[in-house]
Design an enzyme around this catalytic site. Structure first.
Site, PDB file in Angstrom:
ATOM      1  N   GLY A  46       2.164   6.415  -9.537  1.00  0.00           N
ATOM      2  CA  GLY A  46       1.329   7.489  -9.025  1.00  0.00           C
ATOM      3  C   GLY A  46       2.162   8.702  -8.631  1.00  0.00           C
ATOM      4  O   GLY A  46       3.241   8.951  -9.180  1.00  0.00           O
ATOM      5  N   SER A  47       1.671   9.392  -7.605  1.00  0.00           N
ATOM      6  CA  SER A  47       2.243  10.706  -7.271  1.00  0.00           C
ATOM      7  C   SER A  47       3.705  10.656  -6.840  1.00  0.00           C
ATOM      8  O   SER A  47       4.375  11.692  -6.855  1.00  0.00           O
ATOM      9  CB  SER A  47       1.431  11.344  -6.153  1.00  0.00           C
ATOM     10  OG  SER A  47       0.087  11.408  -6.532  1.00  0.00           O
ATOM     11  N   THR A  48       4.205   9.492  -6.424  1.00  0.00           N
ATOM     12  CA  THR A  48       5.617   9.435  -6.024  1.00  0.00           C
ATOM     13  C   THR A  48       6.538   9.760  -7.202  1.00  0.00           C
ATOM     14  O   THR A  48       7.721  10.025  -7.006  1.00  0.00           O
ATOM     15  CB  THR A  48       5.991   8.034  -5.482  1.00  0.00           C
ATOM     16  OG1 THR A  48       5.401   7.061  -6.314  1.00  0.00           O
ATOM     17  CG2 THR A  48       5.536   7.859  -4.065  1.00  0.00           C
ATOM     18  N   PHE A  49       5.967   9.754  -8.415  1.00  0.00           N
ATOM     19  CA  PHE A  49       6.785  10.037  -9.587  1.00  0.00           C
ATOM     20  C   PHE A  49       6.834  11.539  -9.881  1.00  0.00           C
ATOM     21  O   PHE A  49       7.621  11.987 -10.706  1.00  0.00           O
ATOM     22  CB  PHE A  49       6.227   9.285 -10.805  1.00  0.00           C
ATOM     23  CG  PHE A  49       7.233   9.082 -11.898  1.00  0.00           C
ATOM     24  CD1 PHE A  49       8.260   8.153 -11.759  1.00  0.00           C
ATOM     25  CD2 PHE A  49       7.177   9.831 -13.063  1.00  0.00           C
ATOM     26  CE1 PHE A  49       9.202   7.989 -12.761  1.00  0.00           C
ATOM     27  CE2 PHE A  49       8.118   9.665 -14.073  1.00  0.00           C
ATOM     28  CZ  PHE A  49       9.137   8.734 -13.922  1.00  0.00           C
ATOM     29  N   LYS A  50       5.987  12.321  -9.204  1.00  0.00           N
ATOM     30  CA  LYS A  50       5.917  13.763  -9.515  1.00  0.00           C
ATOM     31  C   LYS A  50       7.267  14.475  -9.344  1.00  0.00           C
ATOM     32  O   LYS A  50       7.638  15.283 -10.199  1.00  0.00           O
ATOM     33  CB  LYS A  50       4.834  14.429  -8.658  1.00  0.00           C
ATOM     34  CG  LYS A  50       3.438  14.144  -9.191  1.00  0.00           C
ATOM     35  CD  LYS A  50       2.370  14.690  -8.275  1.00  0.00           C
ATOM     36  CE  LYS A  50       0.986  14.321  -8.804  1.00  0.00           C
ATOM     37  NZ  LYS A  50      -0.047  14.476  -7.772  1.00  0.00           N
TER      38      LYS A  50
END
Lengths: 211, 591
Positions: free
Chosen positions: B310-314
């Site tokens: 999820g967003s932690t990969f942004k």
């Protein structure tokens, strides 16, 4: 081995001893010529006793009581004449024999020392085994104590930590809020104070090294 | 004294006849012969006995002697201890005993025996008697007896009892580091965690020695090889800090219980060398009683299980785009709130309430966690370049951590990724591919440390009693994936996340942190996503001036209201970070 020391002292001495002990009773024999000593009749039987019989074996002698030779008198009487007689007749001890005698004496001492050493080494092997066995038991005991202490220490740590998490203990987790950070000292680094040290230096210079 | 026995001496003719005939001279040899004969016979007898003992019966006697004198000794050579970085023991060996009974050798009746044994064994005498009546020999009475109990039983001095010594592994901290340390089975072989993978470093050669025993039972050091008893005192030291691990575990446990989550994981990593200071998974098991737990708990799911980050990969995507030169640090990207790609609709998590946000800079994209703007951002790159960059991050390679079963991430095939625009678009906000929490930590650490992909590890090495390193694992390759200039920009944008209102739950006054939350939908096995199952995560990097640590929390399937990385995981990250600051003594950047 030790017995050998006495067994070969010297030809002369051995002869004297034999004369003194084995054939103690033939007191007059010592006054005879040495050739008679080796006559077959003398060593015919150890049970043979009686001075007259030996002195003149082929001549009848009246059966008279001869006082038994006592150990004190027997060696004393023949000692001197025997030696003198021997010295006159036997040739000088040859060199090879003397060398052998010296070697024999030396090896006897060596043998004695070695025998002592062997005994000591043997004794120590037995002792070392015992000591090892004892120390091994000690080692096992220490290992066990170490094991028990380590385990108890760690189990206690765990128990204390678990108790600490219980809310009724009012213990809080470490956080920056309960941590004091001391700011790094600013400004000049601490200068070595020179005034008070000056007299000290001069004083210590005179003091003995031990101080 | 006259000698009447002397036969050769002729008596004088006038002498009286001897009182008796000379007797012994003729008898003497016979007597001698008898004595000699006796001696010879006894000598012959002795000789024969010698022959009989030394040659005829020698094999039997030797066997008998060996049985009596030789004992098989297993010197105390325990498996190495496992200690944390401060030297607290996480796993150690102890001796335990198994008691066997052989009733056919009992000196007293079984009833009396049961009575005597009931006390030290703390068992009921009736029950013991029942066991003793099962058969005549080889009855296992009790296992895992302590050394004290064994002493008590030995002190009874009863025949027919046999105490077998064994090693048993003790984990004094119970479940605290179980998912790292693992456990050993009954045969003392590691079956999970580091006990399994570090078998070589932990195991010492167990040698069984044949030793002779003296009459009093003392052991004789006849055939002892040198250096046998003086085994080394090395211990396997981990990079884990027990205090931090304890804080992490207890907080994680609370949070998992609060949200009735399926599971959770905490990772604290030193970003500069990949050393893990804490690695806790919940639920877990007590390695002292591993048989009572479910098999699935023996793996460390933060290392073995894949999830969509999820967003932690942004921030990673941002770094890839910056590194590729496709975007600049001050570029803005348009957030329409919702877009459609290949019939797939992509919307922000807050589209329903907020709608589109318009142009956003990099910091805003991260702090609002805008999916749509991220899609715009990665579309600035050629999908092929993007895919190559993802491959270059070793996403599909399992990290070389010392735990068993480390999983490699999954990425769509190059063809599918490059030709289907929706793949790149979903990857932009961390969906459509999967990795392990550990891999995510490794990637974030690369951003924190200036672009180096370090090897996450748990083992510091073997240390001796003075805590000096004797051996240290050397296979910790480092790979550069980003340039320091890139990571500096991304770190700066991550600071904006914490500074934004949504980052309040992770903020710590006085410290500059960078971080990012993630709330991902879980993929269902039959394609698509579960609408009600989420996996939430949050990580922080600190201190931002010169990053040293990374704290990552992942919680799987929390239940309840308001389930986001910033609400479920962030408070936990904050508490753990606070403990980390206090334990590591990190000074605040501003008072």
């Amino acid at each position: 081995m030790i017995a050998s020391v006495q067994r070969y002292p010297s030809h002369r001495a051995s002869h004297r001893r034999r004369a003194a002990t084995a054939q103690r009773p033939d007191v007059p024999r010592a006054f005879r010529e040495p050739a008679a000593v080796d006559s077959g009749k003398v060593i015919r039987h150890p049970a043979m006793q009686g001075a007259a019989a030996i002195a003149q074996p082929n001549t009848p002698a009246p059966l008279t009581l001869v006082p038994p030779a006592t150990p004190s008198t027997a060696p004393q009487a023949p000692a001197k004449p025997s030696r003198r007689a021997r010295q006159t007749t036997t040739p000088k001890v040859p060199l090879w024999l003397r060398t052998l005698l010296i070697i024999q004496q030396g090896s006897s001492i060596l043998t004695f020392c070695l025998a002592t050493a062997v005994l000591m080494v043997y004794g120590s092997t037995v002792y070392i085994q015992q000591a090892w066995s004892e120390d091994f038991r000690h080692l096992e005991q220490l290992q066990r104590e170490k094991r028990e202490l380590t385990t108890a220490n760690e189990l206690m740590k765990n128990q204390l930590a678990q108790q600490a998490t219980a809310p009724e203990n009012n213990l809080v987790a470490p956080s920056p809020a309960n941590t004091i950070f001391l700011p790094k000292a600013t400004g000049q680094p601490v200068q070595p104070v020179s005034t008070p040290t000056a007299p000290l230096v001069s004083f210590t210079a005179d003091a003995p090294l031990g101080y | 004294m006259s000698n009447p026995d002397f036969p050769a001496t002729p008596s004088p003719p006038d002498a009286p006849a001897p009182p008796f005939t000379p007797r012994p001279y003729r008898l003497q040899p016979r007597r001698l012969w008898i004595v000699w004969g006796l001696l010879a016979a006894s000598l012959a007898g002795l000789g024969f006995n010698l022959y009989r003992l030394q040659i005829l019966r020698a094999p039997d006697l030797m066997e008998q002697a060996r049985n009596q004198q030789m004992t098989y000794m297993r010197p105390y050579i325990p498996r190495r201890e496992i200690v944390d970085r401060a030297g607290n023991i996480l796993a150690t060996d102890r001796l335990v005993y198994t008691l066997y009974a052989h009733p056919n050798q009992f000196p007293v009746s079984r009833e009396a025996m049961a009575q005597q044994l009931a006390r030290p064994l703390t068992q009921d005498a009736e029950a013991l008697l029942k066991t003793l009546k099962v058969r005549d020999s080889g009855i296992p009475l009790a296992a895992n007896l302590s050394e004290e109990t064994a002493d008590q039983i030995r002190a009874l001095k009863l025949n027919g009892l046999e105490l077998i010594r064994q090693y048993s592994r003790l984990y004094p901290q119970q479940e605290l580091v179980s998912d790292v340390v693992g456990y050993v089975d009954l045969d003392h072989k590691g079956q999970a965690g580091l006990e399994y993978t570090q078998e070589k470093a932990l195991e010492r050669n167990l040698r069984t020695l044949q030793m002779s025993r003296a009459g009093n039972g003392a052991l004789m050091p006849d055939h002892i090889p040198s250096g046998l008893l003086g085994f080394d005192d090395q211990r396997l030291q981990l990079t884990v800090d027990m205090r931090l691990q304890r804080v992490a575990r207890s907080l994680l446990k609370q949070q998992v219980e609060t949200y009735k989550a399926k599971r959770g994981a905490v990772l604290v990593m030193n970003v500069n060398d990949g050393a893990l200071l804490a690695l806790a998974c919940e639920p877990t098991f007590d390695p002292n009683e591993y048989s009572k737990f479910d098999l699935t708990l023996f793996k460390n799911w933060a290392v073995t299980d894949l999830y969509e980050p999820g967003s932690t990969f942004k921030p990673i995507n941002m770094a890839i785009a910056l590194e590729a030169g496709a975007i600049q640090s001050d570029d803005t990207f348009y957030d329409a709130g919702k877009i459609e790609i290949d019939t797939w609709e992509i919307a922000n998590h807050d589209y329903e309430s907020v709608g589109g946000r318009g142009d956003l800079n990099l910091g805003e994209i991260l702090s609002y966690s805008s999916n749509v703007a991220m899609v715009d951002l990665v579309q600035q790159m050629d999908p092929k370049v993007y895919y190559e960059a993802l491959k270059n991050l070793d996403l599909t390679v399992a990290p070389a951590i010392e735990l068993p079963g480390a999983a490699a991430g999954q990425l769509k095939s190059a063809e599918q990724f490059i030709h289907s625009p929706v793949e790149a678009a979903t990857t932009a906000f961390g969906q459509g591919f999967s990795l392990t929490p550990l891999k995510l930590a490794q990637l974030q650490a690369a951003i924190a440390n200036g672009g180096l992909l370090v090897t996450p590890h748990l083992v510091r090495g073997l240390v001796d009693a003075e805590n000096t390193l004797v051996w240290e694992p050397t296979d910790h390759p480092v790979k550069r994936v980003f340039s320091p200039a890139t990571t500096e920009v991304v770190l700066d944008k991550m600071a904006a996340v914490i500074d934004a209102p949504s980052g309040q739950s992770a903020r710590i006054s006085g410290y500059r942190l960078g971080g990012k939350s993630g709330t991902a939908e879980k993929a269902s096995p039959d394609g698509g996503y579960f609408s009600d199952r989420k996996i939430v995560s949050f990580f922080t990097i600190l201190p931002l001036e010169s990053p040293q640590y990374l704290v990552l929390v992942v919680i799987d399937e929390p239940q309840g209201e308001d389930l986001f990385g910033s609400t479920v995981a962030a408070p936990l990250v904050k508490s753990i970070t606070e403990a980390l600051i206090a334990i590591e003594g990190l000074p605040p950047s501003s008072p």
